[in-house]
Design a protein around this motif. Structure first.
Motif, mmCIF file in Angstrom:
data_model
loop_
_atom_site.group_PDB
_atom_site.id
_atom_site.type_symbol
_atom_site.label_atom_id
_atom_site.label_comp_id
_atom_site.label_asym_id
_atom_site.label_seq_id
_atom_site.Cartn_x
_atom_site.Cartn_y
_atom_site.Cartn_z
ATOM 1 N N UNK A 168 -70.357 26.721 35.792
ATOM 2 C CA UNK A 168 -70.119 27.235 37.139
ATOM 3 C C UNK A 168 -70.513 26.197 38.186
ATOM 4 N N UNK A 169 -69.678 26.034 39.184
ATOM 5 C CA UNK A 169 -70.062 25.192 40.313
ATOM 6 C C UNK A 169 -71.119 25.920 41.139
ATOM 7 N N UNK A 170 -71.802 25.176 42.000
ATOM 8 C CA UNK A 170 -72.804 25.792 42.867
ATOM 9 C C UNK A 170 -72.177 26.888 43.719
ATOM 10 N N UNK B 166 -79.818 23.252 41.946
ATOM 11 C CA UNK B 166 -79.483 23.925 40.688
ATOM 12 C C UNK B 166 -79.811 23.030 39.500
ATOM 13 N N UNK B 167 -79.452 21.753 39.609
ATOM 14 C CA UNK B 167 -79.747 20.828 38.511
ATOM 15 C C UNK B 167 -81.247 20.747 38.269
ATOM 16 N N UNK B 168 -82.006 20.666 39.351
ATOM 17 C CA UNK B 168 -83.453 20.553 39.240
ATOM 18 C C UNK B 168 -84.054 21.806 38.607
ATOM 19 N N UNK C 247 -82.871 23.157 52.008
ATOM 20 C CA UNK C 247 -81.752 23.747 51.268
ATOM 21 C C UNK C 247 -81.926 23.545 49.771
ATOM 22 N N UNK C 248 -82.372 22.355 49.375
ATOM 23 C CA UNK C 248 -82.589 22.073 47.955
ATOM 24 C C UNK C 248 -83.596 23.056 47.357
ATOM 25 N N UNK C 249 -84.719 23.253 48.030
ATOM 26 C CA UNK C 249 -85.730 24.177 47.528
ATOM 27 C C UNK C 249 -85.232 25.606 47.466
#
Length: 465
Positions: A234-236, A288-290, A42-44
């Motif tokens: 914006x939030x995710x 998103x942060x990454x 999910x992160x990727x």
């Protein structure tokens, strides 16, 4: 029926740096053992989806603010004068051209756009909602001739009237960003006359001979934060929900099928906001942060510098599947034109790799025969650390080949960069910089010659004195 399909730029160089930098952090996280496999996946997906959708969401935020605070959709807006040091609407404004703008809703069309014949440099570029240039009208493509065009959206199916050439946007939303060469403030009346002949109106109004007057620019009264700030806030959930909504009328290109498939894996479908559990939301936030961190790193990486100047890849404005480059350009220069129309090298380091600093003295030396190779004209503009024009008593923000510059006996040229007034013989070539703090330079080379596009010419290093 004539459908104009303008080739954005015949020369393309692969730009793998942006993708490598973007994937570096993602791969590191994916290979770590701190997350379950589903969370790492999910992160990727979130990191890549954020980069892919970044320009579309930013375009919508920019459009919303423009039509709310400056001018309604589907109306031309002309800038009547250059910005000055108090101008804060957007960063790195130029003082070479006067702008013409319009945000278009092509479902409300079709629209007729008319460009007058002109002997001077002008560029009327149309960008789709993903920030790709789908039409570039002006000196390079039309010569000194004008033209009349029918602007339609991706689903329009009708008869093109005689006398009009079809321009089809691949998305419902589109942005017109026009520039007309302006040779100083004394040239305003001539440019205003050209602006008055640039027209945008509905097909029905065109057929009936009705006008739709352009609007003059007025500084917005709203104090809302900039689109970039709104983007970061914006939030995710909000980012991907907005992306899902926009995908309905602004579809991705056929070449983007793999990226769209990954969005679906993430739960993002056109017209349907994603539904994630708590763990998935945290993984998406981290992704998103990454991605944002790697985009910033790409901007700061010195490997792409030549003589201290950063040169954009030649496929800027026509990105294909180079989503990393497209996102980074949207972040720092939303609305970038094609390299064939103009190239903008930027520098915030001197020739020794040290940051440019106000209060110091510098020289930019062009050797004889090595002036910027422009078929139209060129300039160099100074900006403060925030990207705004630098206040100075002379009101001088840029220098270029249209100024009465003093050349050396051998044909070379020196531009003097300093805060204090230089010696009398240097004042005509003096570009003021701040008394303190960082600053940067942007070169602008309009209609670059082939040797620049081929990488055979580069801006010279900035010499600290």
């Amino acid at each position: 029926m004539n459908e104009l399909k303008l080739s954005p730029c015949l020369l393309r160089k692969p730009c793998t740096l942006w993708r490598r930098l973007l994937l570096l952090g993602v791969l590191a996280a994916l290979l770590s053992g701190g997350l379950a496999w589903s969370q790492r996946e999910t992160l990727g997906l979130a990191a890549r989806g954020y980069v892919f959708g970044y320009p579309l969401v930013l375009a919508d935020l920019t459009r919303h603010d423009f039509v709310s605070d400056i001018a309604p959709a589907n109306r031309l807006l002309h800038m009547p004068a250059f910005p000055d040091a108090d101008y804060r609407v957007f960063v790195r404004p130029n003082v070479d051209t006067l702008y013409t703008q319009a945000w278009l809703d092509l479902d409300a069309g079709p629209w007729v756009f008319e460009v007058p014949a002109s002997q001077r440099y002008l560029l009327m570029q149309f960008l789709d909602a993903w920030s790709n240039v789908f039409a570039s009208l002006g000196s390079r493509t039309l010569g000194s001739q004008g033209g009349s065009f029918l602007l339609v959206g991706p689903h329009w199916d009708g008869q093109v009237p005689a006398g009009l050439t079809l321009l089809r946007s691949p998305t419902r939303l589109a942005w017109l960003l026009g520039r007309i060469q302006t040779n100083g403030k004394a040239d305003y009346p001539s440019v205003h006359a050209i602006q008055a002949s640039v027209r945008l109106r509905s097909l029905q109004d065109w057929q009936q001979g009705s006008a739709s007057p352009a609007l003059p620019f007025a500084m917005p009264q709203s104090s809302r934060p900039s689109p970039l700030y709104q983007m970061r806030a914006l939030s995710a959930q909000d980012f991907f929900a907005r992306l899902a909504t926009l995908l309905q009328d602004n579809p991705a290109a056929p070449a983007d099928s793999a990226a769209v498939a990954e969005l679906r894996q993430l739960g993002v479908h056109a017209g349907a906001a994603p539904q994630w559990n708590w763990l998935q939301r945290q993984a998406v936030r981290l992704g998103i942060w990454l991605a944002g961190r790697e985009m910033q790193r790409a901007l700061q990486d010195p490997q792409g510098l030549v003589n201290g100047w950063r040169e954009a890849p030649l496929h800027i404005g026509d990105y294909g599947t180079d989503y990393g480059l497209r996102a980074v350009v949207a972040m720092v220069g939303f609305g970038a034109n094609l390299a064939a129309d103009a190239i903008y090298p930027n520098a915030n380091l001197d020739g020794q790799g040290q940051p440019l600093q106000g209060g110091r003295r510098y020289r930019l030396h062009f050797a004889a025969g090595e002036l910027p190779p422009a078929r139209a004209f060129w300039s160099v503009t100074a900006y403060d650390g925030d990207g705004y024009l630098i206040a100075n008593p002379q009101g001088r923000y840029a220098l270029g080949d249209r100024d009465p510059l003093r050349y050396n006996a051998d044909g070379s040229l020196d531009l003097w960069l300093q805060h204090e007034t230089p010696a009398a013989e240097q004042q005509g070539n003096w570009l003021p910089i701040p008394a303190s703090g960082p600053f940067s330079l942007t070169g602008r080379i309009y209609l670059p010659e082939r040797r620049l596009l081929d990488g055979q010419w580069h801006m010279p290093a900035i010499e600290r004195l």
